[in-house]
Design a protein around this motif. Structure first.
Motif, mmCIF file in Angstrom:
data_model
loop_
_atom_site.group_PDB
_atom_site.id
_atom_site.type_symbol
_atom_site.label_atom_id
_atom_site.label_comp_id
_atom_site.label_asym_id
_atom_site.label_seq_id
_atom_site.Cartn_x
_atom_site.Cartn_y
_atom_site.Cartn_z
ATOM 1 N N UNK A 1 24.798 49.344 -12.234
ATOM 2 C CA UNK A 1 23.952 48.314 -12.633
ATOM 3 C C UNK A 1 24.083 47.941 -14.204
ATOM 4 N N UNK A 2 24.758 48.898 -14.922
ATOM 5 C CA UNK A 2 25.290 48.274 -16.242
ATOM 6 C C UNK A 2 26.182 47.094 -16.512
ATOM 7 N N UNK A 3 26.818 46.901 -15.175
ATOM 8 C CA UNK A 3 27.826 45.739 -14.939
ATOM 9 C C UNK A 3 27.306 44.563 -14.204
ATOM 10 N N UNK A 4 28.101 43.435 -14.006
ATOM 11 C CA UNK A 4 27.742 42.455 -13.112
ATOM 12 C C UNK A 4 27.861 42.880 -11.617
ATOM 13 N N UNK A 5 28.430 43.903 -11.215
ATOM 14 C CA UNK A 5 28.973 44.156 -10.047
ATOM 15 C C UNK A 5 29.993 45.195 -10.023
ATOM 16 N N UNK A 6 30.470 45.509 -8.707
ATOM 17 C CA UNK A 6 31.496 46.888 -8.690
ATOM 18 C C UNK A 6 32.033 46.478 -7.015
ATOM 19 N N UNK A 7 33.427 46.767 -7.293
ATOM 20 C CA UNK A 7 34.211 46.987 -5.879
ATOM 21 C C UNK A 7 34.310 48.546 -5.906
ATOM 22 N N UNK A 8 34.189 49.150 -4.881
ATOM 23 C CA UNK A 8 34.545 50.545 -4.734
ATOM 24 C C UNK A 8 35.588 50.822 -3.572
ATOM 25 N N UNK A 9 36.355 51.194 -3.689
ATOM 26 C CA UNK A 9 37.489 51.208 -2.609
ATOM 27 C C UNK A 9 38.250 52.709 -2.511
ATOM 28 N N UNK A 10 38.780 52.595 -1.180
ATOM 29 C CA UNK A 10 39.712 53.815 -1.170
ATOM 30 C C UNK A 10 40.192 53.669 0.392
ATOM 31 N N UNK A 11 41.375 54.297 0.665
ATOM 32 C CA UNK A 11 42.056 54.378 1.849
ATOM 33 C C UNK A 11 41.032 54.976 3.014
ATOM 34 N N UNK A 12 40.230 56.035 2.401
ATOM 35 C CA UNK A 12 39.338 56.533 3.519
ATOM 36 C C UNK A 12 37.961 56.490 3.094
ATOM 37 N N UNK A 13 36.932 55.616 3.734
ATOM 38 C CA UNK A 13 35.459 55.380 3.548
ATOM 39 C C UNK A 13 34.850 55.438 4.853
ATOM 40 N N UNK A 14 35.191 56.475 5.720
ATOM 41 C CA UNK A 14 34.596 56.410 6.980
ATOM 42 C C UNK A 14 33.736 57.627 7.123
ATOM 43 N N UNK A 15 32.559 57.588 7.603
ATOM 44 C CA UNK A 15 31.838 56.221 8.129
ATOM 45 C C UNK A 15 31.321 55.646 6.665
ATOM 46 N N UNK A 16 31.309 54.221 6.767
ATOM 47 C CA UNK A 16 31.098 53.694 5.415
ATOM 48 C C UNK A 16 29.602 53.861 5.035
ATOM 49 N N UNK A 17 28.735 54.140 6.153
ATOM 50 C CA UNK A 17 27.109 54.277 5.700
ATOM 51 C C UNK A 17 27.160 55.659 4.917
ATOM 52 N N UNK B 1 36.722 46.872 -15.964
ATOM 53 C CA UNK B 1 37.263 48.264 -15.991
ATOM 54 C C UNK B 1 37.696 48.803 -14.682
ATOM 55 N N UNK B 2 38.979 49.184 -14.801
ATOM 56 C CA UNK B 2 39.362 49.865 -13.644
ATOM 57 C C UNK B 2 39.244 51.487 -13.856
ATOM 58 N N UNK B 3 38.353 51.975 -12.865
ATOM 59 C CA UNK B 3 38.035 53.350 -13.050
ATOM 60 C C UNK B 3 38.733 54.160 -11.955
ATOM 61 N N UNK B 4 39.357 55.328 -12.243
ATOM 62 C CA UNK B 4 40.049 56.154 -11.397
ATOM 63 C C UNK B 4 39.805 57.672 -11.788
ATOM 64 N N UNK C 1 33.479 46.367 -12.355
ATOM 65 C CA UNK C 1 33.873 47.581 -12.297
ATOM 66 C C UNK C 1 34.802 47.483 -10.858
ATOM 67 N N UNK C 2 35.881 48.019 -11.217
ATOM 68 C CA UNK C 2 36.917 48.373 -9.949
ATOM 69 C C UNK C 2 37.025 49.848 -9.877
#
Length: 792
Positions: free
Chosen positions: A528-544, A242-245, A373-374
């Motif tokens: 958690x409904x999937x095996x895992x996920x990559x969540x990404x963006x050009x701006x994710x600071x601060x990551x915490x 799933x590519x979610x946008x 999930x992406x």
């Protein structure tokens, strides 16, 4: 690894026939349904076992298929075995269609067949369908005793009917995996950071983890996540991606990435899901299902339509879906959902996974580790998710509804008026309490239980009332308010410690809001409904911060990539002489106008200027145009249509003969998701640090995180504002040949509180202390970069 097929999916696909009757809007949420299931299950005897997992492997066409599901209950006694299937709905049992009952019984018959496979000593089994009508709480139990021979014949017929589709799925999977095995990366070489990102994504899938990635503009995030995920799919690490946008533009980028790989031999089924109100045919609008030719007899035409599109197409975009839907007289929205069951890559909006009201039940009713999930541009999910899990209701529409519902000779019943008045009285008590306390607003950590109970009863009445009505203005108005009430009641089922109730008295009307301040637990459950996920963006600071608010703090990995572009191509200039706090704005206007003039007159080209609000934009734009009437300007306005947005962007042409200055709003439609490459854009100015306007609801978020981690102001105001700044600045450098200037007009940008948030490629920023110094610095930058060429 055998292909998994859910029992419910199998039964519904084979046995469903006749018309498409859209699911009637029900307040029976998945949460409420599960609660009812547990209540009924807990009342059974000690011999009763709940949620029994049953499975069998079927070999067809040389491939194995795991058919599995969970029976709601199995009771084993000396007299034999009873299998119970529990169903909950608003409709009365007697009002269910014959096909709906066939589907219910089909499911429990498969469970019966599987139970007998495990008990060769038995010759029959008792099947029980327990139906709970939510509106009346009436329970209807029906039983059938079926022999082993009867269940064997039923299951064999079911699987034989599905054999074509099983074989088709196997053939498609085999073809897909073979094409993936030899699939090359679709570019001659990797950009800086791309290979590392691709490797991190692949490992995340392999180890079934959750990964947060900050990949600066130009990294090529879409291909760097899709390519390794598809490679993992070819090795049977996952079955569906799933590519979610958040935006249509990013969905198109994902489509283009799949298309690019298809030119290198990739053969998989990808589909883009479009919102119902956008993809439905114009002639379907305002037609009830029983009169809609695309819904009447839908399931009788579905399988030929599926066979046609799956045989001839790989990339199932909106135009492709509409073409085949029209050819087979199928509703295009429902058709797209049915096709998606056979697809490998599903490109869709966030809400199809995360929204508790509209998520895809066919995929996300339970955990499935075949899914991955992406999540693209995931910074948008922060505010989106708060909206998904919040709801509000007002009494403002009730007077109009009462007027429309006034009984007349043709409609002597005043039942609707009576129910509406009950709702009005409930709001009246809330309003009176505020008046007695001499306040116009009240906050509470307690859920609005009395109002929710009233609205739930109102919904019960309206659910029945709607089925008896003919089209009218009253019907439309009541239905709209019913949906509002329904949403409020459904959200009230989720109310927990992350919520607050805000009640506002505005004139004669009162509004009650259920505000989700921290949706992270809900997002975590969805992921958690999937095996895992990559969540990404050009701006994710601060990551915490993003890991905390997006449900990944304890169980996720983090990865930050450097910018792929040379720092010398971009100047970051911070004006120490400009203050943009609300009280200083009148005094800094002249300095801002002079600074903008220095930026846009040093070199002919296209520029974008961003402001935190339309009001501030209007103020500075008027002053700028008055001082510089010879400079061409263009302005973002509120609620622009798609064609108006495109017309705005089309003004920013390559090789411009005169300067163009665009005035825009931070966090708006032009501050992210647009791609003005080369000299279509050579400068961006950002006025202020982008703090959201102070308001009571954002203050609630601030107070919540102050209590949670002591960072309330940062979480509610500073970090969302800084993300808008970084997104707007990211419009500038879009390729390795781009050059340009980012001008930050606010002295707060130079404070440690903000410089600590600067991405690594901003570490060479320069502080500017006067307009003359700014002019000299800009001139020097363009002289130094004169040898660097732009390239679209």
């Amino acid at each position: 690894m055998p292909t998994k097929i859910g029992i419910r999916q199998l039964v519904e696909f084979v046995l469903r026939k006749g018309d498409l009757n859209e699911v009637k809007n029900s307040q029976n949420t998945a949460l409420e349904g599960a609660k009812i299931h547990r209540q009924l299950q807990s009342s059974r005897s000690e011999a009763y076992q709940s949620e029994v997992y049953l499975k069998t492997t079927v070999t067809m066409n040389g491939a194995d298929y795991l058919i599995s599901g969970r029976a709601d209950g199995v009771q084993t006694t000396d007299d034999g075995i009873l299998i119970e299937e529990i169903k909950t709905s608003d409709q009365a049992f007697d009002d269910l269609t014959d096909n709906t009952r066939d589907l219910y019984w089909g499911q429990v018959q498969v469970y019966g067949y599987l139970i007998l496979q495990d008990h060769p000593e038995l010759t029959e089994v008792t099947l029980q369908l327990t139906y709970f009508q939510v509106l009346t709480k009436k329970i209807t139990k029906t039983q059938r005793v079926l022999s082993r021979a009867e269940l064997d014949a039923f299951f064999k017929a079911l699987v034989t009917e599905y054999e074509y589709w099983l074989t088709l799925r196997a053939d498609l999977r085999q073809q897909r995996n073979a094409s993936i095995k030899t699939l090359p990366f679709p570019f001659p070489s990797y950009r800086t950071g791309q290979r590392e990102l691709a490797a991190a994504v692949y490992k995340t899938i392999h180890f079934q983890k959750r990964l947060f990635v900050e990949a600066p503009t130009g990294t090529g995030k879409t291909i760097s996540t899709l390519f390794p995920a598809i490679k993992a799919m070819g090795e049977d690490e996952i079955e569906r991606l799933f590519y979610l946008t958040a935006k249509q533009s990013t969905r198109h980028v994902a489509e283009e990435a799949v298309d690019l790989m298809s030119h290198d031999g990739l053969k998989l089924k990808s589909i883009t899901l479009t919102a119902k109100d956008q993809i439905r045919f114009p002639e379907e609008q305002d037609l009830p299902p029983e009169e809609n030719p695309f819904m009447v007899g839908y399931y009788d035409r579905l399988k030929p339509g599926l066979k046609d599109i799956l045989t001839h197409e790989n990339q199932l975009t909106r135009p492709v879906i509409e073409k085949y839907a029209r050819a087979h007289t199928l509703d295009p929205f429902e058709f797209s959902l049915d096709i998606s069951l056979f697809c490998d890559v599903i490109i869709c909006d966030y809400n199809y996974l995360f929204d508790p009201l509209v998520y895809l039940q066919r995929f996300f009713s339970e955990e499935d580790h075949d899914n991955f999930f992406l999540v693209d541009e995931v910074h948008n999910l922060v505010s989106r998710s708060r909206d998904m899990f919040s709801a509000e209701i007002s009494d403002a529409k009730i007077a109009y509804l009462l007027k429309l519902a006034k009984p007349d000779k043709s409609q002597p019943s005043d039942d609707l008026q009576r129910e509406l008045k009950k709702v009005r009285r409930s709001f009246g008590r809330i309003s009176q309490a505020l008046i007695d306390d001499d306040v116009t607003e009240q906050l509470s950590i307690e859920p609005p239980e009395k109002l929710s109970r009233t609205l739930r009863n109102f919904n019960d009445f309206i659910s029945d009332w709607l089925q008896k009505q003919q089209p009218s203005a009253l019907l439309d108005a009541v239905r709209d308010y019913f949906f509002d009430c329904l949403t409020f009641v459904k959200i009230s089922d989720l109310y927990d410690g992350s919520y607050q109730t805000r009640t506002v008295l505005d004139g004669h009307h009162v509004t009650v809001k259920e505000l989700c301040l921290d949706p992270s637990d809900f997002l975590d459950r969805s992921l958690k409904l999937g095996a895992g996920a990559v969540l990404f963006s050009a701006t994710l600071s601060p990551m915490t911060y993003y890991q905390r608010v997006l449900g990944g703090e304890a169980n996720s990995l983090a990865y930050q990539l450097p910018s792929p572009f040379p720092p010398k191509h971009q100047a970051i200039l911070v004006t120490q002489y400009v203050q943009t706090t609300y009280h200083e704005r009148p005094h800094s206007e002249a300095a801002i106008v002079a600074s903008l003039k220095a930026l846009v007159t040093a070199k002919t080209g296209n520029y974008l200027i961003f402001f935190p609000s339309y009001g501030y934009l209007t103020q500075i734009k008027a002053a700028f145009e008055l001082a510089n009437p010879e400079i061409q300007t263009t302005t973002q306005v509120n609620a622009m249509t798609g064609s108006e947005r495109q017309a705005f962007l089309d003004q920013f042409q390559a090789n411009p003969k005169q300067t163009l200055v665009g005035f825009c709003v931070l966090g708006g439609i032009f501050s992210e998701g647009i791609d003005l490459r080369g000299d279509r854009l050579i400068g961006v100015a950002i006025v202020s640090v982008g703090l959201p306007g102070i308001n009571p609801e954002t203050n609630l978020i601030r107070d919540y995180y102050d209590h949670d981690n002591g960072q309330g102001f940062a979480y509610a105001y500073q970090l969302p504002g800084m993300n808008n700044v970084l997104q707007a600045a990211g419009r500038l450098i879009r390729s390795s040949h781009d050059t340009g200037i980012i001008l930050l007009l606010d002295q707060r940008f130079a404070s440690r509180r903000y410089t600590n948030l600067f991405p690594p490629h901003w570490q060479y920023f320069q502080s500017i202390y006067s307009v003359p110094q700014l002019q000299a610095t800009i001139t020097n930058f363009w002289q130094q970069t004169e040898g660097l060429t732009h390239e679209d």
